[in-house]
Design a protein around this motif. Structure first.
Motif, PDB file in Angstrom:
ATOM      1  N   THR A   1      25.053   5.065  31.576  1.00 43.86           N
ATOM      2  CA  THR A   1      24.170   5.140  30.415  1.00 43.86           C
ATOM      3  C   THR A   1      24.616   4.229  29.282  1.00 43.86           C
ATOM      4  O   THR A   1      23.784   3.675  28.569  1.00 43.86           O
ATOM      5  CB  THR A   1      24.082   6.605  29.916  1.00 43.86           C
TER       6      THR A   1
ATOM      7  N   VAL B   1      17.757  -1.108  26.210  1.00 44.47           N
ATOM      8  CA  VAL B   1      17.644  -0.087  27.248  1.00 44.47           C
ATOM      9  C   VAL B   1      16.299   0.583  27.047  1.00 44.47           C
ATOM     10  O   VAL B   1      15.977   1.012  25.933  1.00 44.47           O
ATOM     11  CB  VAL B   1      18.781   0.957  27.148  1.00 44.47           C
ATOM     12  N   SER B   2      15.510   0.673  28.102  1.00 41.57           N
ATOM     13  CA  SER B   2      14.182   1.262  27.973  1.00 41.57           C
ATOM     14  C   SER B   2      14.275   2.781  27.787  1.00 41.57           C
ATOM     15  O   SER B   2      15.219   3.424  28.254  1.00 41.57           O
ATOM     16  CB  SER B   2      13.331   0.958  29.206  1.00 41.57           C
TER      17      SER B   2
ATOM     18  N   HIS C   1      12.402   4.917  29.202  1.00 48.52           N
ATOM     19  CA  HIS C   1      12.265   5.511  30.533  1.00 48.52           C
ATOM     20  C   HIS C   1      13.621   5.595  31.245  1.00 48.52           C
ATOM     21  O   HIS C   1      13.979   6.647  31.777  1.00 48.52           O
ATOM     22  CB  HIS C   1      11.270   4.702  31.369  1.00 48.52           C
ATOM     23  N   GLU C   2      14.360   4.490  31.238  1.00 42.37           N
ATOM     24  CA  GLU C   2      15.672   4.459  31.889  1.00 42.37           C
ATOM     25  C   GLU C   2      16.625   5.458  31.234  1.00 42.37           C
ATOM     26  O   GLU C   2      17.327   6.211  31.915  1.00 42.37           O
ATOM     27  CB  GLU C   2      16.252   3.047  31.799  1.00 42.37           C
ATOM     28  N   TYR C   3      16.631   5.479  29.906  1.00 41.01           N
ATOM     29  CA  TYR C   3      17.520   6.409  29.206  1.00 41.01           C
ATOM     30  C   TYR C   3      17.142   7.854  29.515  1.00 41.01           C
ATOM     31  O   TYR C   3      17.997   8.686  29.805  1.00 41.01           O
ATOM     32  CB  TYR C   3      17.494   6.166  27.689  1.00 41.01           C
TER      33      TYR C   3
ATOM     34  N   GLU D   1      15.652   9.112  32.110  1.00 43.53           N
ATOM     35  CA  GLU D   1      16.025   9.465  33.483  1.00 43.53           C
ATOM     36  C   GLU D   1      17.503   9.842  33.564  1.00 43.53           C
ATOM     37  O   GLU D   1      17.857  10.844  34.187  1.00 43.53           O
ATOM     38  CB  GLU D   1      15.744   8.301  34.434  1.00 43.53           C
ATOM     39  N   ARG D   2      18.337   9.042  32.938  1.00 42.77           N
ATOM     40  CA  ARG D   2      19.775   9.332  32.974  1.00 42.77           C
ATOM     41  C   ARG D   2      20.117  10.585  32.178  1.00 42.77           C
ATOM     42  O   ARG D   2      20.981  11.372  32.575  1.00 42.77           O
ATOM     43  CB  ARG D   2      20.562   8.122  32.475  1.00 42.77           C
TER      44      ARG D   2
END
Length: 80
Positions: free
Chosen positions: A20, A66-67, A69-71, A73-74
């Motif tokens: 992350t 960092v998008s 969405h990506e953040y 999810e993590r």
């Protein structure tokens, strides 16, 4: 939970936190809470280049490329 299971959970937590954080860092302070019907987690980290200013994990998308969405999810993986 036995010691092996606990070590496995700790390793998963570390892996998610490391993935992350988008920069080199020197220290992480993690908070997690699980109570019946509710759970949360967040962390602060000290980046190598500015180690006197901790960064709140939920500000990563605002400060780095960092998008959301990506953040998210993590973060969900971390909470799970």
């Amino acid at each position: 939970m036995n010691e092996e299971e606990l070590e496995y959970v700790y390793k998963q937590i570390v892996d998610i936190v490391v993935k992350t954080i988008p920069v080199n860092w020197i220290k992480v302070y993690l908070y997690g809470e699980v109570v019946e019907g509710s759970q949360t987690a967040y962390f602060y980290f000290l980046p190598e280049e500015n180690d006197d200013q901790p960064i709140y994990s939920h500000e990563i998308t605002e400060l780095f490329e960092v998008s959301e969405h990506e953040y998210r999810e993590r973060w969900h993986q971390l909470v799970d």
